[in-house]
Write an enzyme that holds these catalytic residues in place. Structure first.
Site, PDB file in Angstrom:
ATOM      1  CG  HIS A 111      -7.935  -0.123  -5.127  1.00 32.49           C
ATOM      2  ND1 HIS A 111      -9.043  -0.629  -5.424  1.00 32.49           N
ATOM      3  CD2 HIS A 111      -8.075   0.882  -4.930  1.00 32.49           C
ATOM      4  CE1 HIS A 111      -9.955   0.183  -5.474  1.00 32.49           C
ATOM      5  NE2 HIS A 111      -9.364   1.506  -5.494  1.00 32.49           N
TER       6      HIS A 111
ATOM      7  CG  HIS B 193      -7.337   5.988  -6.503  1.00 33.12           C
ATOM      8  ND1 HIS B 193      -7.990   5.889  -7.570  1.00 33.12           N
ATOM      9  CD2 HIS B 193      -7.994   5.176  -5.582  1.00 33.12           C
ATOM     10  CE1 HIS B 193      -9.079   5.020  -7.396  1.00 33.12           C
ATOM     11  NE2 HIS B 193      -8.969   4.604  -6.019  1.00 33.12           N
TER      12      HIS B 193
ATOM     13  NE  ARG C  99      -6.629  11.015  -6.617  1.00 29.62           N
ATOM     14  CZ  ARG C  99      -7.791  10.392  -6.532  1.00 29.62           C
ATOM     15  NH1 ARG C  99      -8.225   9.548  -7.628  1.00 29.62           N
ATOM     16  NH2 ARG C  99      -8.411  10.469  -5.576  1.00 29.62           N
TER      17      ARG C  99
ATOM     18  CG  ASN D 171     -10.110   6.993 -10.276  1.00 33.04           C
ATOM     19  OD1 ASN D 171      -9.078   6.552 -10.212  1.00 33.04           O
ATOM     20  ND2 ASN D 171     -11.038   7.208  -9.540  1.00 33.04           N
TER      21      ASN D 171
ATOM     22  CE  LYS E  83     -12.256  -0.506  -9.697  1.00 31.20           C
ATOM     23  NZ  LYS E  83     -11.386   0.210  -8.640  1.00 31.20           N
TER      24      LYS E  83
ATOM     25  CG  HIS F 142     -16.196   1.146  -6.957  1.00 35.27           C
ATOM     26  ND1 HIS F 142     -15.533   1.867  -6.084  1.00 35.27           N
ATOM     27  CD2 HIS F 142     -17.420   1.177  -6.257  1.00 35.27           C
ATOM     28  CE1 HIS F 142     -16.185   2.363  -5.393  1.00 35.27           C
ATOM     29  NE2 HIS F 142     -17.275   2.176  -5.341  1.00 35.27           N
TER      30      HIS F 142
ATOM     31  CG  HIS G 161     -12.872  -0.332  -2.436  1.00 34.47           C
ATOM     32  ND1 HIS G 161     -13.911  -0.928  -2.937  1.00 34.47           N
ATOM     33  CD2 HIS G 161     -12.415   0.434  -3.473  1.00 34.47           C
ATOM     34  CE1 HIS G 161     -14.216  -0.454  -4.052  1.00 34.47           C
ATOM     35  NE2 HIS G 161     -13.432   0.496  -4.357  1.00 34.47           N
TER      36      HIS G 161
ATOM     37  CG  ASP H 163      -9.620   3.104  -2.232  1.00 27.50           C
ATOM     38  OD1 ASP H 163      -9.361   3.742  -3.350  1.00 27.50           O
ATOM     39  OD2 ASP H 163     -10.895   3.248  -1.751  1.00 27.50           O
TER      40      ASP H 163
ATOM     41  CG  HIS I  63      -9.911  13.632  -3.117  1.00 25.33           C
ATOM     42  ND1 HIS I  63     -10.451  13.622  -4.498  1.00 25.33           N
ATOM     43  CD2 HIS I  63     -10.097  12.446  -2.856  1.00 25.33           C
ATOM     44  CE1 HIS I  63     -10.894  12.737  -4.848  1.00 25.33           C
ATOM     45  NE2 HIS I  63     -10.833  11.544  -3.821  1.00 25.33           N
TER      46      HIS I  63
ATOM     47  CB  ALA J  53     -15.802   9.311  -2.177  1.00 25.20           C
TER      48      ALA J  53
HETATM   49  C1  NCD Z   1     -11.457   6.679  -4.970  1.00 25.95           C
HETATM   50  C2  NCD Z   1     -10.908   7.983  -5.592  1.00 25.95           C
HETATM   51  O1  NCD Z   1     -10.988   9.201  -5.017  1.00 25.95           O
HETATM   52  O2  NCD Z   1     -10.529   7.958  -6.701  1.00 25.95           O
HETATM   53  N1  NCD Z   1     -12.568   7.178  -3.807  1.00 25.95           N
HETATM   54  C3  NCD Z   1     -12.776   6.457  -2.747  1.00 25.95           C
HETATM   55  O3  NCD Z   1     -13.842   6.866  -2.028  1.00 25.95           O
HETATM   56  N2  NCD Z   1     -12.332   5.397  -2.675  1.00 25.95           N
HETATM   57  C4  NCD Z   1     -12.102   5.912  -5.901  1.00 25.95           C
HETATM   58  C5  NCD Z   1     -12.702   4.681  -5.483  1.00 25.95           C
HETATM   59  O4  NCD Z   1     -12.031   3.711  -5.317  1.00 25.95           O
HETATM   60  O5  NCD Z   1     -13.772   4.288  -5.134  1.00 25.95           O
HETATM   61 ZN    ZN Z   2     -10.222   3.206  -5.259  1.00 26.92          ZN
END
Ligand code: NCD
Ligand code: ZN
Length: 349
Positions: free
Chosen positions: A14, A16, A18, A42, A100, A137, A176, A249, A253, A265
């Site tokens: 899992h 991200h 970007r 996402n 997903k 999720h 998660h 996860d 950001h 988040a």
């Molecule tokens: C994730 C994100 O920033 O894309 N944020 C998070 O709080 N974990 C998305 C997710 O997995 O919920």
């Molecule tokens: Zn995530």
């Protein structure tokens, strides 16, 4: 005391990474220690078609360091409109590893997520038939009456339990895990359901986030919960049980977005992820279970072979980096455990 451990190369189930400048800045952290990663879809707009996933995979590959053997595993973002034929074709062609499911409004970039669970039935039925994994999720977010700390439990009861009955052959990953209820549920439903566990849900409870100053850098979805929940998640990870496996996860950001009046988040942990898991297993006296969690249980749940290569970690403290610089207006992303002593270090692989 164990000072050095060699395990099969881990995978991140899992992640991200970007896009654009952020992708370029963060991809190397995962690629240097992990064999594969499930790449979350996402983006804005989300990755909903084979063409989107192929193009995104190209951009991910282009962001890899020279000579890297890292393999991105792409996912399809499920919406009310997802076409089962597109999903099946993407799976058959080896483009989509899984689908997903984000309930609408549950987390960062979930605005295109599922609003009507009746509408996704044809996709779920098709996935059950072709043996494709559904990644969830698992939070009930649309109903404002549901307390944010109860979203996982309510989702399990209201959505997931009926889904497992309607599609008994559908293999699911509840991602998660953040609560005792979630952990117990996965255990009870294994092997139909497996669960990923982040490094930070094994270490943080809501006191860490809110108990002495508000720490927006610990704000993520699912939100960190009571100590009892943290303990359950931690114990599940270090148990080595086949239904629990690694998913960082890691979710970078821009700093300004994390520290805004309405902060977003997500917790960026890739630069210290495998080292932090090693600390957790070490402190639990469970380094003998580390390889199962990091490198074996995940591939087994996905029906894939584990990696052949290995990595070696050593107890050799270093200081966690503060941030990564990002070209352009996003400027920088702060890193989980910045400035802390990181007990373990990858010395090979
Ligand atoms: C994730 C994100 O920033 O894309 N944020 C998070 O709080 N974990 C998305 C997710 O997995 O919920
Ligand atoms: Zn995530």
């Amino acid at each position: 005391m164990t000072e050095r451990i060699t395990i099969r190369k881990p995978d991140d189930w899992h992640l991200h990474v970007r896009d654009g400048a952020m992708l370029k800045a963060v991809m190397g952290f995962t690629a240097r220690h992990f064999g594969r990663a499930i790449i979350m879809p996402n983006l804005v707009p989300p990755v909903t078609t084979i063409a989107d996933a192929l193009a995104y995979r190209e951009r991910v590959m282009a962001a890899l360091p020279e000579g890297s053997t890292f393999q991105p595993l792409m996912t399809c973002y499920l919406t009310d409109e997802t076409d089962p034929d597109e999903v099946e074709r993407g799976f058959a062609d080896g483009v989509f590893t899984g689908v997903k499911l984000y309930p609408v409004g549950a987390t960062t970039n979930s605005a295109a997520g599922v609003t009507d669970f009746e509408k996704i039935r044809p996709v779920l039925a098709r996935m059950e038939k072709i043996g494709m994994r559904l990644l969830i999720h698992g939070e009930e977010a649309a109903d404002p009456a549901v307390d944010v700390f109860d979203r996982e439990a309510v989702f399990i009861e209201k959505r997931l339990e009926p889904m497992t009955k309607d599609y008994p052959g559908l293999r699911i990953v509840l991602e998660h895990l953040s609560s005792r209820i979630g952990v117990d549920y996965v255990r009870a439903k294994a092997p139909q359901i497996g669960g990923t566990i982040t490094p930070y849900h094994t270490l943080l409870n809501r006191n860490h986030m809110l108990g002495s100053g508000i720490r927006p850098y610990y704000y993520c979805m699912p939100i960190v919960k009571r100590e009892e929940d943290r303990r359950a998640v931690h114990d599940a990870a270090v148990s080595g049980e086949a239904c629990f496996f690694l998913g960082t996860d890691s979710a970078p950001h821009p700093m300004a977005a994390k520290l805004a009046v309405v902060g977003c988040a997500g917790l960026f942990n890739a630069p210290v992820a495998i080292e932090t898991y090693a600390k957790v297993f070490d402190e639990a006296g469970a380094l003998d279970k580390f390889e199962a969690f990091a490198s074996l249980n995940g591939p087994a749940h996905y029906g894939l072979a584990p990696n052949e290569d290995t990595i070696t970690l050593e107890r050799s403290p270093w200081t966690g980096p503060d941030e990564v610089k990002i070209d352009g207006p996003e400027d920088r992303a702060l890193i989980y455990r910045a400035g802390e002593t990181i007990e373990w270090r990858v010395v090979e692989g």
